[in-house]
Design a protein around this motif. Structure first.
Motif, mmCIF file in Angstrom:
data_model
loop_
_atom_site.group_PDB
_atom_site.id
_atom_site.type_symbol
_atom_site.label_atom_id
_atom_site.label_comp_id
_atom_site.label_asym_id
_atom_site.label_seq_id
_atom_site.Cartn_x
_atom_site.Cartn_y
_atom_site.Cartn_z
ATOM 1 N N LEU A 32 -42.254 76.887 14.254
ATOM 2 C CA LEU A 32 -41.516 78.067 13.810
ATOM 3 C C LEU A 32 -41.074 77.984 12.350
ATOM 4 O O LEU A 32 -40.575 78.967 11.804
ATOM 5 C CB LEU A 32 -40.280 78.278 14.697
ATOM 6 C CG LEU A 32 -40.567 78.435 16.188
ATOM 7 C CD1 LEU A 32 -39.265 78.585 16.955
ATOM 8 C CD2 LEU A 32 -41.479 79.625 16.450
ATOM 9 N N ILE A 33 -41.266 76.840 11.707
ATOM 10 C CA ILE A 33 -40.898 76.709 10.300
ATOM 11 C C ILE A 33 -41.712 77.724 9.491
ATOM 12 O O ILE A 33 -42.924 77.821 9.627
ATOM 13 C CB ILE A 33 -41.119 75.269 9.791
ATOM 14 C CG1 ILE A 33 -40.160 74.323 10.519
ATOM 15 C CG2 ILE A 33 -40.943 75.191 8.275
ATOM 16 C CD1 ILE A 33 -40.383 72.862 10.240
ATOM 17 N N GLY A 34 -40.994 78.490 8.672
ATOM 18 C CA GLY A 34 -41.623 79.545 7.878
ATOM 19 C C GLY A 34 -41.458 80.928 8.488
ATOM 20 O O GLY A 34 -41.637 81.935 7.805
ATOM 21 N N TYR A 35 -41.113 81.000 9.766
ATOM 22 C CA TYR A 35 -40.900 82.294 10.413
ATOM 23 C C TYR A 35 -39.662 82.958 9.813
ATOM 24 O O TYR A 35 -38.702 82.289 9.433
ATOM 25 C CB TYR A 35 -40.668 82.140 11.916
ATOM 26 C CG TYR A 35 -41.913 81.979 12.759
ATOM 27 C CD1 TYR A 35 -43.012 81.268 12.320
ATOM 28 C CD2 TYR A 35 -41.958 82.531 14.032
ATOM 29 C CE1 TYR A 35 -44.134 81.114 13.120
ATOM 30 C CE2 TYR A 35 -43.077 82.386 14.832
ATOM 31 C CZ TYR A 35 -44.165 81.686 14.377
ATOM 32 O OH TYR A 35 -45.271 81.538 15.160
ATOM 33 N N TYR A 36 -39.692 84.276 9.746
ATOM 34 C CA TYR A 36 -38.526 85.031 9.309
ATOM 35 C C TYR A 36 -37.617 85.292 10.498
ATOM 36 O O TYR A 36 -38.080 85.392 11.633
ATOM 37 C CB TYR A 36 -38.947 86.356 8.663
ATOM 38 C CG TYR A 36 -39.512 86.154 7.282
ATOM 39 C CD1 TYR A 36 -38.671 86.024 6.189
ATOM 40 C CD2 TYR A 36 -40.880 86.058 7.079
ATOM 41 C CE1 TYR A 36 -39.177 85.802 4.917
ATOM 42 C CE2 TYR A 36 -41.399 85.838 5.813
ATOM 43 C CZ TYR A 36 -40.533 85.712 4.740
ATOM 44 O OH TYR A 36 -41.040 85.487 3.492
#
Length: 104
Positions: A32-36
């Protein structure tokens, strides 16, 4: 700070849980890193997940605030703001994980 107010476990906010399907599309929380991150009540982008921490019981999303006009031309958040906050990665607080749009 102490929570003031009521928490209704039985509240029906009209959001159908997508958590079982989510785990078919991601292998770990670090995916989920980078998800808004989107505020459900307004659909406004309020941050971007920049890391994952653990408190020994659950994963914590490290979210950096994204302020208006802060996104670069490529849609990625810039480094101009370093304000971050932690959100426990639990279904009650993060009911929707959209792997196609990369938003929670």
């Amino acid at each position: 700070e102490e929570f003031v107010g009521e928490f209704d476990d039985d509240a029906d906010d009209g959001i159908e849980s997508l958590w079982p399907e989510m785990w078919d599309k991601i292998e770990s929380t670090s995916d989920l890193i980078g998800y808004y991150t989107v505020l459900a009540s307004t659909q406004e982008v309020i941050g971007q997940i920049e890391g994952i921490e653990s408190n020994g019981i659950q994963d914590l999303l490290v979210i950096r605030y994204v302020e208006e006009g802060e996104n670069g031309d490529d849609g990625e958040a810039t480094d101009s703001s370093k304000k971050t906050f932690l959100v426990p990665f639990v279904e009650a607080l993060v009911p929707i994980v959209d792997t196609e749009e990369k938003m929670v």
